[in-house]
Design an enzyme around this catalytic site. Structure first.
Site, PDB file in Angstrom:
ATOM      1  N   HIS A 122       0.692  -1.235   0.533  1.00 56.64           N
ATOM      2  CA  HIS A 122       0.095   0.239   0.315  1.00 56.64           C
ATOM      3  C   HIS A 122       1.153   1.326  -0.169  1.00 56.64           C
ATOM      4  CE1 HIS A 122      -2.941   2.722   1.562  1.00 56.64           C
ATOM      5  NE2 HIS A 122      -4.268   1.910   1.527  1.00 56.64           N
ATOM      6  N   ASP A 199       2.582  -4.700   8.275  1.00 58.69           N
ATOM      7  CA  ASP A 199       1.171  -3.835   7.329  1.00 58.69           C
ATOM      8  C   ASP A 199       0.367  -4.874   8.218  1.00 58.69           C
ATOM      9  OD1 ASP A 199      -0.869  -2.835   7.291  1.00 58.69           O
ATOM     10  OD2 ASP A 199       0.646  -2.061   5.216  1.00 58.69           O
ATOM     11  N   GLN A 202      -4.453  -5.183   6.918  1.00 58.85           N
ATOM     12  CA  GLN A 202      -5.567  -6.657   6.483  1.00 58.85           C
ATOM     13  C   GLN A 202      -5.907  -7.947   7.001  1.00 58.85           C
ATOM     14  OE1 GLN A 202      -7.973  -5.679   3.576  1.00 58.85           O
ATOM     15  NE2 GLN A 202      -6.756  -3.696   3.796  1.00 58.85           N
ATOM     16  N   LYS A 225     -10.946  -1.024  10.424  1.00 58.44           N
ATOM     17  CA  LYS A 225     -11.269  -2.394   9.471  1.00 58.44           C
ATOM     18  C   LYS A 225     -11.165  -3.907  10.054  1.00 58.44           C
ATOM     19  CE  LYS A 225      -7.302  -0.915   5.811  1.00 58.44           C
ATOM     20  NZ  LYS A 225      -8.328  -0.349   5.456  1.00 58.44           N
ATOM     21  N   CYS A 363      -4.421   2.189  -3.875  1.00 56.26           N
ATOM     22  CA  CYS A 363      -3.876   2.779  -3.200  1.00 56.26           C
ATOM     23  C   CYS A 363      -2.537   1.699  -3.527  1.00 56.26           C
ATOM     24  CB  CYS A 363      -3.611   2.729  -2.157  1.00 56.26           C
ATOM     25  SG  CYS A 363      -5.089   4.390  -1.286  1.00 56.26           S
TER      26      CYS A 363
END
Length: 405
Positions: A122, A199, A202, A225, A363
């Site tokens: 991202h 990261d 997700q 999220k 993104c």
């Protein structure tokens, strides 16, 4: 016991929304999740009964808010398996967490040091490192993509040197659904002495992640999220590394002592939490985590994998479909194009039928450049979605395609 999806859906008021005459089918979970009643009520309760600033007041409301905010930090500590609650830093989201590490850990790096990221990142995990590399004279390297949307791990080994100081990568690709081999990435990075940032924006809503078992050095994610509010997120960092890092925001709460000549910084986690935070966001994120903890993540993973497999099979029935991200190990993201039809046009026609998907580059422009496409249509599923919704989506998609051809 299997998930009771009907009962889960009943906890999300927004899922009963209509878009015109059509029931909402929400397949944009990769962008943000919807919120259960428990989280919505917690936000309301805070402003109705508890609103006060934290860490600073001796009065009743301040003490209540402070206790609830710090209890949320403990909930998050337990959820990700951090050793201490002081290793859990509240941020505004994944983006701020990455920027904090780039700014603060970046101060410990010197010209010629190397940072490695991947081609599937991202923009939030690309731009801060580019800015740091330019500012400090660092060498920024990239793990290349393969045609199936996985990382070239052989190439990664060739990138690692004794000058590699940090490797930052996404756990799950937001545009391809690829689940990266994070254990292998961490092990090989540590072998050359590099720190690792994950990261997890997700992943934490789909699978269980334990930072101590992984032995990662940093992990970031966003509250919105994982069924919590927007504007709040978490940076986890190992205590010894965080203690070495200087703060990058100055102000209230991050200080022990201030004079006109010198400031002594506060202990962790407050050193990195300058100013009045998103108090209700932090508290409600704790509520979201507590709510999520009632479920078995093995059941969540299995059900979402079933949804993805079903949607993949169904969408292949449409002529001209090209799926991007065909890794064997995938999360519940289906990214695709149909012939030369523009993603925006299809997304608009789906919206007119009540279907919420995401269109564009998500993104991740380097991913789109790799595949030589402008963007994709992305359907991203959560465990409150159903096969019946996928059937509605496929029918609407076929109608949209017939209108555009």
């Amino acid at each position: 016991m299997a998930l009771n999806v009907e009962n889960i859906r009943a906890e999300f008021p927004i899922l009963s929304t209509k878009v015109g005459k059509y029931p909402l089918v929400y397949f944009d979970n990769g962008a943000t999740s919807e919120k259960p009643t428990a989280v919505i009520n917690r936000v309301s309760k805070y402003y109705r009964e508890e609103n006060a600033n934290i860490h600073r007041g001796v009065h009743h409301l301040s003490q209540i808010s402070t206790t609830n905010y710090e209890n949320a930090r403990h909930s998050i500590q337990a959820f990700i398996g951090a050793k201490k609650s002081s290793e859990v830093i509240f941020t505004s989201g994944t983006t701020e967490g990455i920027n904090l590490v780039a700014q603060c850990y970046g101060e410990l790096l010197s010209k010629g040091d190397e940072i490695i990221i991947t081609e599937m990142e991202h923009h939030s995990n690309i731009v801060p490192w580019q800015m740091l590399a330019e500012r400090k004279g660092l060498d920024l390297k990239f793990i290349p993509l393969k045609e199936n949307g996985t990382l070239d791990m052989n190439a990664f080994e060739g990138l690692l040197t004794n000058k590699t100081k940090l490797v930052a990568f996404t756990h799950i690709s937001n545009s391809l659904g690829t689940i990266n081999p994070i254990e292998e990435l961490i092990e090989k990075s540590h072998h050359v002495g590099a720190k690792v940032l994950i990261d997890a924006a997700q992943s934490l809503q789909h699978c269980k992640v334990n930072v101590q078992e992984l032995d990662c050095d940093f992990l970031v994610f966003s509250g919105h999220k994982v069924f919590g509010p927007t504007g709040v997120g978490i940076l986890y960092g190992k205590e010894d590394i965080l203690n070495q890092m200087p703060p990058y925001k100055g102000g209230g709460d991050m200080i022990k002592e201030v004079s006109m000549s010198k400031t002594i910084y506060n202990d962790l986690p407050h050193k990195f939490e300058a100013g009045t935070p998103n108090i209700v966001g932090g508290i409600a994120l704790g509520t979201a985590i507590d709510w999520l903890n009632q479920f078995d993540f093995n059941e969540i993973e299995a059900y979402e994998h079933e949804l993805l497999a079903y949607a993949t099979t169904k969408i292949k029935e449409i002529d001209g479909v090209m799926i991007y991200g065909t890794a064997e190990n995938k999360s519940s993201i289906l990214s695709f194009l149909i012939d030369d039809l523009h993603p925006y046009d299809i997304g608009t026609l789906l919206n007119q039928q009540g279907i919420a998907v995401r269109t564009g580059h998500h993104c991740t422009q380097p991913v789109m450049d790799f595949f030589k496409i402008p963007g994709t249509i992305r359907a991203s599923f959560s465990f409150y979605n159903t096969k019946e919704e996928i059937d509605v989506f496929i029918t609407a998609l076929k109608k949209a395609v017939s209108m555009l051809r």
